[in-house]
Design a protein around this motif. Structure first.
Motif, PDB file in Angstrom:
ATOM      1  N   ASP A   1       0.855  -1.195   0.000  1.00 22.61           N
ATOM      2  CA  ASP A   1       0.000   0.000   0.000  1.00 22.61           C
ATOM      3  C   ASP A   1       0.887   1.239   0.000  1.00 22.61           C
ATOM      4  OD1 ASP A   1      -2.039   1.809   0.088  1.00 22.61           O
ATOM      5  OD2 ASP A   1      -3.017   0.968   1.869  1.00 22.61           O
ATOM      6  N   ARG A   2       1.617   1.415  -1.090  1.00 24.61           N
ATOM      7  CA  ARG A   2       2.554   2.537  -1.209  1.00 24.61           C
ATOM      8  C   ARG A   2       1.835   3.874  -1.151  1.00 24.61           C
ATOM      9  NH1 ARG A   2       8.122   2.617  -0.685  1.00 24.61           N
ATOM     10  NH2 ARG A   2       8.977   0.627  -1.344  1.00 24.61           N
ATOM     11  N   TYR A   3       0.644   3.945  -1.734  1.00 24.02           N
ATOM     12  CA  TYR A   3      -0.052   5.229  -1.831  1.00 24.02           C
ATOM     13  C   TYR A   3      -0.390   5.770  -0.450  1.00 24.02           C
ATOM     14  CZ  TYR A   3      -3.497   8.753  -3.127  1.00 24.02           C
ATOM     15  OH  TYR A   3      -4.183   9.932  -3.258  1.00 24.02           O
ATOM     16  N   ASP A   4      -0.985   4.929   0.387  1.00 29.56           N
ATOM     17  CA  ASP A   4      -1.349   5.378   1.726  1.00 29.56           C
ATOM     18  C   ASP A   4      -0.115   5.775   2.522  1.00 29.56           C
ATOM     19  OD1 ASP A   4      -3.313   5.625   4.021  1.00 29.56           O
ATOM     20  OD2 ASP A   4      -1.975   4.090   4.832  1.00 29.56           O
ATOM     21  N   TYR A   5       0.936   4.977   2.425  1.00 29.15           N
ATOM     22  CA  TYR A   5       2.140   5.269   3.184  1.00 29.15           C
ATOM     23  C   TYR A   5       2.790   6.568   2.705  1.00 29.15           C
ATOM     24  CZ  TYR A   5       6.740   4.748   5.339  1.00 29.15           C
ATOM     25  OH  TYR A   5       7.885   4.957   6.056  1.00 29.15           O
ATOM     26  N   SER A   6       2.879   6.747   1.394  1.00 28.06           N
ATOM     27  CA  SER A   6       3.521   7.958   0.874  1.00 28.06           C
ATOM     28  C   SER A   6       2.755   9.209   1.255  1.00 28.06           C
ATOM     29  CB  SER A   6       3.673   7.876  -0.653  1.00 28.06           C
ATOM     30  OG  SER A   6       2.407   7.833  -1.293  1.00 28.06           O
ATOM     31  N   ASN A   7       1.448   9.101   1.448  1.00 26.81           N
ATOM     32  CA  ASN A   7       0.649  10.248   1.880  1.00 26.81           C
ATOM     33  C   ASN A   7       0.838  10.555   3.357  1.00 26.81           C
ATOM     34  OD1 ASN A   7      -0.501  10.834  -0.611  1.00 26.81           O
ATOM     35  ND2 ASN A   7      -2.251   9.474  -0.277  1.00 26.81           N
ATOM     36  N   ASN A   8       1.382   9.598   4.094  1.00 28.67           N
ATOM     37  CA  ASN A   8       1.544   9.775   5.529  1.00 28.67           C
ATOM     38  C   ASN A   8       2.990   9.984   5.952  1.00 28.67           C
ATOM     39  OD1 ASN A   8      -1.025   9.374   7.287  1.00 28.67           O
ATOM     40  ND2 ASN A   8      -1.261   7.885   5.632  1.00 28.67           N
ATOM     41  N   ALA A   9       3.911  10.021   4.991  1.00 28.02           N
ATOM     42  CA  ALA A   9       5.335  10.176   5.307  1.00 28.02           C
ATOM     43  C   ALA A   9       5.943  11.316   4.502  1.00 28.02           C
ATOM     44  CB  ALA A   9       6.085   8.873   5.024  1.00 28.02           C
TER      45      ALA A   9
ATOM     46  N   LEU B   1       4.119  11.062   9.703  1.00 28.41           N
ATOM     47  CA  LEU B   1       5.485  10.603   9.932  1.00 28.41           C
ATOM     48  C   LEU B   1       6.459  11.526   9.215  1.00 28.41           C
ATOM     49  CD1 LEU B   1       7.617   8.502  10.863  1.00 28.41           C
ATOM     50  CD2 LEU B   1       7.102   7.224   8.755  1.00 28.41           C
ATOM     51  N   TRP B   2       7.360  12.145   9.990  1.00 29.40           N
ATOM     52  CA  TRP B   2       8.428  12.948   9.414  1.00 29.40           C
ATOM     53  C   TRP B   2       9.729  12.154   9.490  1.00 29.40           C
ATOM     54  CZ3 TRP B   2       7.672  18.368  12.169  1.00 29.40           C
ATOM     55  CH2 TRP B   2       6.457  18.924  11.748  1.00 29.40           C
ATOM     56  N   ILE B   3      10.423  12.036   8.367  1.00 34.33           N
ATOM     57  CA  ILE B   3      11.710  11.343   8.297  1.00 34.33           C
ATOM     58  C   ILE B   3      12.748  12.392   7.922  1.00 34.33           C
ATOM     59  CG2 ILE B   3      13.026   9.495   7.186  1.00 34.33           C
ATOM     60  CD1 ILE B   3      10.343   8.090   6.634  1.00 34.33           C
ATOM     61  N   LEU B   4      13.632  12.728   8.861  1.00 31.67           N
ATOM     62  CA  LEU B   4      14.507  13.889   8.710  1.00 31.67           C
ATOM     63  C   LEU B   4      15.970  13.490   8.843  1.00 31.67           C
ATOM     64  CD1 LEU B   4      12.508  16.289  11.084  1.00 31.67           C
ATOM     65  CD2 LEU B   4      12.090  15.812   8.656  1.00 31.67           C
ATOM     66  N   ASP B   5      16.741  13.736   7.788  1.00 33.55           N
ATOM     67  CA  ASP B   5      18.164  13.410   7.789  1.00 33.55           C
ATOM     68  C   ASP B   5      18.962  14.684   8.067  1.00 33.55           C
ATOM     69  OD1 ASP B   5      20.496  12.015   7.585  1.00 33.55           O
ATOM     70  OD2 ASP B   5      20.245  11.413   5.498  1.00 33.55           O
ATOM     71  N   GLU B   6      19.532  14.772   9.250  1.00 38.36           N
ATOM     72  CA  GLU B   6      20.307  15.942   9.685  1.00 38.36           C
ATOM     73  C   GLU B   6      19.521  17.249   9.487  1.00 38.36           C
ATOM     74  OE1 GLU B   6      22.994  15.872  11.353  1.00 38.36           O
ATOM     75  OE2 GLU B   6      23.597  13.782  11.102  1.00 38.36           O
TER      76      GLU B   6
END
Length: 212
Positions: A69-77, A151-156
């Protein structure tokens, strides 16, 4: 709502960066990924946001395999990497408007308010290529504020930002967690988030630190 990593593994040039990596992050939590240079911190974040595939293991978002379920995940990340992802010949306002147009969000959007919140009020109409590295980083962070992503994924994320900006970003992360958001980040900066559920994962071992 949770993100669960099960038995993740990844190798580069026949060298295993990590194997059997397991962790869970729930709503309201922040997880900091630590480790020495070359340990796979950025690689792990890129796997989590779907930019590259792991060699093994699974990732679940709210009990659903993200591969199914890439679509749902990509909308939440939402992901901010080492590069800010801004168009240099556009202004901060134009960059935020473009980002919002490409998202699935139907919520009211105020680029002006987002820029004010990250300390970029007064620079709305300046071309991003003329801004300093720290200012561009603030504009990139402003894109998160009107995103529907939990979900925020933050690199430095603190790179090139001054002390006042660091304190401001820590407040923004705290507010997101208090609103049942989640943050996974890497940082050489010692993160100060005393009011939320904060833990660290060192590649090769896991250390949990609770703050109340």
């Amino acid at each position: 709502m949770s993100l669960i990593a099960k038995d993740l593994e990844y190798a580069r040039d026949d060298r295993a960066l990590f194997t059997g990596l397991n962790f869970t992050i729930n709503a309201g939590e922040v997880l900091q990924i630590e480790g020495p240079n070359g340990s796979g911190k950025t690689t792990l974040l890129r796997i989590l946001c779907g930019l590259i595939n792991a060699d093994g293991g699974e990732i679940y978002w709210s009990d659903q395999d993200i591969q199914k379920d890439r679509y749902d995940y990509s909308n939440n990340a939402s992901y901010i990497g080492h590069h800010d992802g801004l168009k240099g010949d556009c202004t901060p306002l134009e960059n935020l408007a473009l980002s919002h147009a490409l998202s699935s969000s139907k919520e009211n959007f105020s680029a002006h308010e987002a820029l004010e919140k990250v300390g970029m009020g007064g620079f709305e109409h300046q071309l991003c290529r003329t801004l300093s590295a720290g200012q561009r980083r603030r504009v990139a962070i402003a894109r998160l504020l009107n995103s529907p992503a939990k979900l925020w994924i933050l690199d430095e994320p603190f790179t090139a930002i001054d002390q006042a900006g660091i304190s401001n970003l820590e407040s923004i992360i705290t507010e997101h967690a208090h609103a049942d958001g989640m943050v996974i980040l890497t940082s050489h900066h010692q993160v100060n988030l005393p009011e939320i559920n904060f833990s660290t994962l060192v590649l090769g071992q896991t250390t949990n630190t609770q703050h109340y």
